[in-house]
Design a protein around this motif. Structure first.
Motif, mmCIF file in Angstrom:
data_model
loop_
_atom_site.group_PDB
_atom_site.id
_atom_site.type_symbol
_atom_site.label_atom_id
_atom_site.label_comp_id
_atom_site.label_asym_id
_atom_site.label_seq_id
_atom_site.Cartn_x
_atom_site.Cartn_y
_atom_site.Cartn_z
ATOM 1 N N ILE A 24 0.999 -1.415 0.532
ATOM 2 C CA ILE A 24 0.099 0.125 -0.298
ATOM 3 C C ILE A 24 1.115 0.937 0.187
ATOM 4 N N GLY A 25 1.522 1.354 0.487
ATOM 5 C CA GLY A 25 2.747 2.330 0.502
ATOM 6 C C GLY A 25 2.343 3.432 2.360
ATOM 7 N N PRO A 26 3.246 4.309 1.711
ATOM 8 C CA PRO A 26 3.010 5.920 3.112
ATOM 9 C C PRO A 26 1.469 5.775 3.045
ATOM 10 N N VAL A 27 1.209 5.438 4.856
ATOM 11 C CA VAL A 27 -0.317 5.969 4.855
ATOM 12 C C VAL A 27 -0.052 6.663 6.643
ATOM 13 N N ASP A 28 -0.913 7.897 6.361
ATOM 14 C CA ASP A 28 -1.351 8.449 7.378
ATOM 15 C C ASP A 28 -2.826 7.678 8.598
ATOM 16 N N VAL A 29 -2.101 7.942 9.674
ATOM 17 C CA VAL A 29 -2.862 7.114 10.975
ATOM 18 C C VAL A 29 -3.606 7.921 11.793
ATOM 19 N N ASP A 30 -4.553 8.392 12.444
ATOM 20 C CA ASP A 30 -4.875 8.862 13.476
ATOM 21 C C ASP A 30 -5.339 7.604 14.489
ATOM 22 N N PHE A 31 -4.145 7.158 15.553
ATOM 23 C CA PHE A 31 -4.398 6.531 16.806
ATOM 24 C C PHE A 31 -5.908 7.559 17.529
ATOM 25 N N GLY A 51 -6.640 -3.606 21.856
ATOM 26 C CA GLY A 51 -7.423 -3.001 20.678
ATOM 27 C C GLY A 51 -7.543 -1.867 20.817
ATOM 28 N N VAL A 52 -6.856 -2.061 19.069
ATOM 29 C CA VAL A 52 -6.793 -0.371 18.463
ATOM 30 C C VAL A 52 -7.831 0.553 17.421
ATOM 31 N N THR A 53 -8.659 1.512 17.653
ATOM 32 C CA THR A 53 -9.298 2.427 16.540
ATOM 33 C C THR A 53 -8.524 3.668 15.008
ATOM 34 N N ALA A 54 -8.958 3.292 14.582
ATOM 35 C CA ALA A 54 -7.865 3.921 13.961
ATOM 36 C C ALA A 54 -8.092 4.791 12.824
ATOM 37 N N ARG A 55 -8.223 5.707 12.591
ATOM 38 C CA ARG A 55 -8.043 5.973 10.948
ATOM 39 C C ARG A 55 -6.837 6.041 9.979
ATOM 40 N N VAL A 56 -6.974 5.200 8.781
ATOM 41 C CA VAL A 56 -5.683 5.208 8.216
ATOM 42 C C VAL A 56 -6.028 5.274 6.816
ATOM 43 N N VAL A 57 -5.471 6.646 5.944
ATOM 44 C CA VAL A 57 -5.569 7.451 4.718
ATOM 45 C C VAL A 57 -4.279 7.024 4.205
ATOM 46 N N PRO A 58 -4.274 6.501 3.301
ATOM 47 C CA PRO A 58 -3.359 6.320 2.248
ATOM 48 C C PRO A 58 -2.671 7.324 1.659
ATOM 49 N N ARG A 59 -1.557 7.968 1.756
ATOM 50 C CA ARG A 59 -1.736 8.943 1.346
ATOM 51 C C ARG A 59 -1.453 8.454 -0.740
ATOM 52 N N ASP A 60 -1.128 6.594 -1.172
ATOM 53 C CA ASP A 60 -1.222 7.089 -2.319
ATOM 54 C C ASP A 60 -3.037 6.864 -2.669
ATOM 55 N N ARG A 61 -3.831 8.129 -3.610
ATOM 56 C CA ARG A 61 -4.975 8.106 -4.081
ATOM 57 C C ARG A 61 -5.722 7.057 -4.290
ATOM 58 N N ASP A 62 -5.036 6.549 -4.691
ATOM 59 C CA ASP A 62 -6.220 4.749 -5.311
ATOM 60 C C ASP A 62 -6.442 3.803 -4.637
ATOM 61 N N THR A 112 -6.550 -13.543 9.246
ATOM 62 C CA THR A 112 -6.482 -12.793 8.069
ATOM 63 C C THR A 112 -7.430 -13.176 6.873
ATOM 64 N N ASP A 113 -7.250 -14.539 6.520
ATOM 65 C CA ASP A 113 -7.176 -15.193 5.358
ATOM 66 C C ASP A 113 -9.107 -14.495 4.734
ATOM 67 N N SER A 114 -8.614 -13.567 4.907
ATOM 68 C CA SER A 114 -9.979 -12.448 4.347
ATOM 69 C C SER A 114 -10.366 -12.481 2.791
ATOM 70 N N THR A 115 -11.091 -11.939 2.110
ATOM 71 C CA THR A 115 -11.850 -11.807 0.804
ATOM 72 C C THR A 115 -11.439 -9.759 0.726
ATOM 73 N N ALA A 116 -11.733 -9.692 1.427
ATOM 74 C CA ALA A 116 -11.072 -8.563 0.914
ATOM 75 C C ALA A 116 -9.747 -7.908 2.610
ATOM 76 N N VAL A 117 -9.320 -7.252 1.870
ATOM 77 C CA VAL A 117 -7.772 -7.041 2.742
ATOM 78 C C VAL A 117 -8.110 -5.181 3.461
ATOM 79 N N ASP A 118 -8.801 -5.528 5.083
ATOM 80 C CA ASP A 118 -8.504 -4.631 5.713
ATOM 81 C C ASP A 118 -8.030 -3.472 5.339
ATOM 82 N N LEU A 119 -7.484 -1.888 5.950
ATOM 83 C CA LEU A 119 -6.237 -1.115 6.184
ATOM 84 C C LEU A 119 -5.983 -1.157 7.509
ATOM 85 N N ILE A 120 -7.168 -1.408 8.348
ATOM 86 C CA ILE A 120 -6.564 -1.028 9.341
ATOM 87 C C ILE A 120 -6.698 -2.680 10.828
#
Length: 491
Positions: free
Chosen positions: A333-340, A356-367, A401-409
């Motif tokens: 994914i590359g660099p991310v900005d994280v607000d824990f 348990g950790v709550t966070a907002r993850v914002v990838p710098r790559d807009r894709d 973590t064997d999920s069909t969707a990769v969760d950023l968190i």
């Protein structure tokens, strides 16, 4: 669309799907609710010297023994025999026999009690002042005499805790009582001996009585009853209690050291440590007869040291925010900005911690879209033998973590750098808490007056046990050993 963007397209779709589908946080690990660990019972063999000042025995013997042991006032028909001369055909009395009156008194000095080891020594100086008067109608002379009464003996305790004393008492005249008159010696030793023997017998009878004034049975009975008790070791963090249940009491002999008479008692007791609510008082039993107490001397009990999980949560959060400030890069994914936002720590199964950790993850790559949510790690806290430093190992995701969707968190918490940061943040040094709790415990059991006995204890050795994960917090059992002493202090 470039080749790189085409390769990322499936990942972007999966992340978008995961972001749309997530309505609630991922399942949290099961919470363990046990309030506190169970601490093992300890058997204590508390050897306590009961000390008494020898002056107490001296004062008692002094009070019961009169200063004037006896008085003398008697008339003798023949104090000085008349002189005779042999004329060859028989003896002729030249002077008559002379009568006299003997008066005076025998007094004693201060009684002294001393000794060494198991031997007790008693000395009592005796002096006599005897006057011979009216010898043939003429005033006579005065004589003095000195004797020393001394006793050597041993003390013991009977089956009903009554002190006893066996003594070997003797005396000797340093200056035998007698007066030289007209070249003749008038002695009083035989009659003085008869009187002095009565004094000796009285002393032999009174010493055990004075020792008995220690009133061991009553005093020990009172202390024995009070020994069935619950002692508060600490009021909070955590509330802790020590319950003491005596089992046996033995007599280990006595020694005289300087001016102290020391009786050695050995009390065997069960000591239990409770965390949380105050336990019920133990049921007292009557004072048992003296018995043999086995085991190494020493008071033994546990002191619980507890770290609440609320203490760990802000430390983990600060560490993660510091990590985020330095930059986090996720594989693929590359660099991310994280607000824990929040960290939750509690006990879970397997002697592990759930984090348990709550966070907002914002990838710098807009894709890649931003994601907010909560995910969970588990970790195993541990401490090295004898150490108060708690560390964490085996930090890993709580869910598969064997999920069909990769969760950023999930990806964030699966990152090695994040797991290392969490492990570092879970380090906790119990040393300050350890010192505080030891101080509280020492103060709680340090010293107290029980009737005429003053009890004092001292924690002399502590050893750290293995860390336990409980519902109430990280629990570090500390085994404490100490000495105990009882001084006899009549009030």
């Amino acid at each position: 669309m470039g080749e790189t963007s085409l390769r990322r397209l499936p990942l972007v779709i999966m992340l978008l799907a995961a972001g749309c589908a997530r309505q609630a946080p991922s399942p949290a690990p099961p919470r363990v609710e046990t309030a506190a660990a169970q601490l093992p019972e300890q058997s204590s063999a508390i050897v306590v010297p009961v000390t008494a000042d020898l002056r107490m025995l001296e004062r008692g013997l002094d009070a019961n023994t009169p200063r004037v042991l006896w008085t003398v006032d008697e008339h003798r028909d023949t104090c000085v025999r008349g002189k005779r001369v042999d004329l060859g055909i028989g003896k002729v009395k030249l002077t008559p026999d002379l009568g006299c009156r003997i008066v005076g008194q025998v007094t004693r000095g201060a009684i002294r009690v001393a000794g060494a080891g198991e031997r007790i020594d008693i000395t009592m100086p005796v002096s006599a002042k005897i006057a011979v008067r009216d010898i043939g109608g003429v005033l006579g002379e005065t004589a003095t005499a000195r004797a020393i009464v001394h006793a050597t003996g041993r003390l013991g305790v009977t089956g009903d805790w009554q002190p006893r004393a066996t003594l070997d008492i003797a005396y000797d005249w340093r200056e035998p009582p007698g007066i030289d008159i007209a070249g003749q010696r008038i002695t009083f030793t035989s009659r003085a001996d008869e009187k002095l023997k009565r004094v000796v017998r009285r002393l032999e009878r009174d010493l055990p009585k004075e020792v008995a004034k220690l009133d061991l049975r009553r005093q020990l009975g009172d202390v024995w009853q009070r020994a069935f008790t619950v002692i508060e070791l600490s009021k909070r963090n955590p509330p802790a209690w020590m319950r003491v249940t005596p089992r046996a009491l033995g007599f280990g002999g006595y020694r005289i050291e300087g001016r102290q008479l020391r009786l050695t008692l050995a009390a065997e007791a069960l000591t239990q440590t409770f965390v949380g609510r105050r336990p019920a008082d133990p049921t007292p039993t009557p004072l048992p007869p003296p018995s043999r107490v086995a085991g190494q001397p020493g008071l033994r009990f546990f002191i619980p040291v507890l770290a609440d999980y609320a203490q760990l949560e802000p430390v983990v959060l600060r560490t993660l925010r510091k990590l985020a400030a330095g930059g986090i890069t996720l594989t693929g994914i590359g660099p991310v900005d994280v607000d824990f936002g929040k960290v939750t720590v509690y006990a879970t199964t397997g002697n592990r911690l759930a984090v348990g950790v709550t966070a907002r993850v914002v990838p710098r790559d807009r894709d890649f879209p931003a994601t907010s949510g909560e995910a969970w790690l588990t970790a195993q806290p541990y401490n090295d033998e004898g150490s108060q430093l708690v560390q964490a190992r085996d930090v890993k995701l709580a869910a598969d973590t064997d999920s069909t969707a990769v969760d950023l968190i999930v990806s964030l918490l699966d990152a090695t750098q994040v797991q290392r940061a969490v492990a570092l943040a879970l380090r906790h040094d119990f040393a300050p808490d350890y010192r505080k709790v030891l101080g509280k415990a020492q103060h709680a059991i340090g010293a107290r007056q029980e009737g005429d006995f003053f009890l004092s204890t001292d924690v002399t050795r502590v050893t750290t046990g293995q860390l336990q994960v409980t519902g109430a917090g990280l629990f570090l059992p500390v085994r404490a050993e100490g000495s105990a002493r009882i001084d006899y202090r009549p009030r």
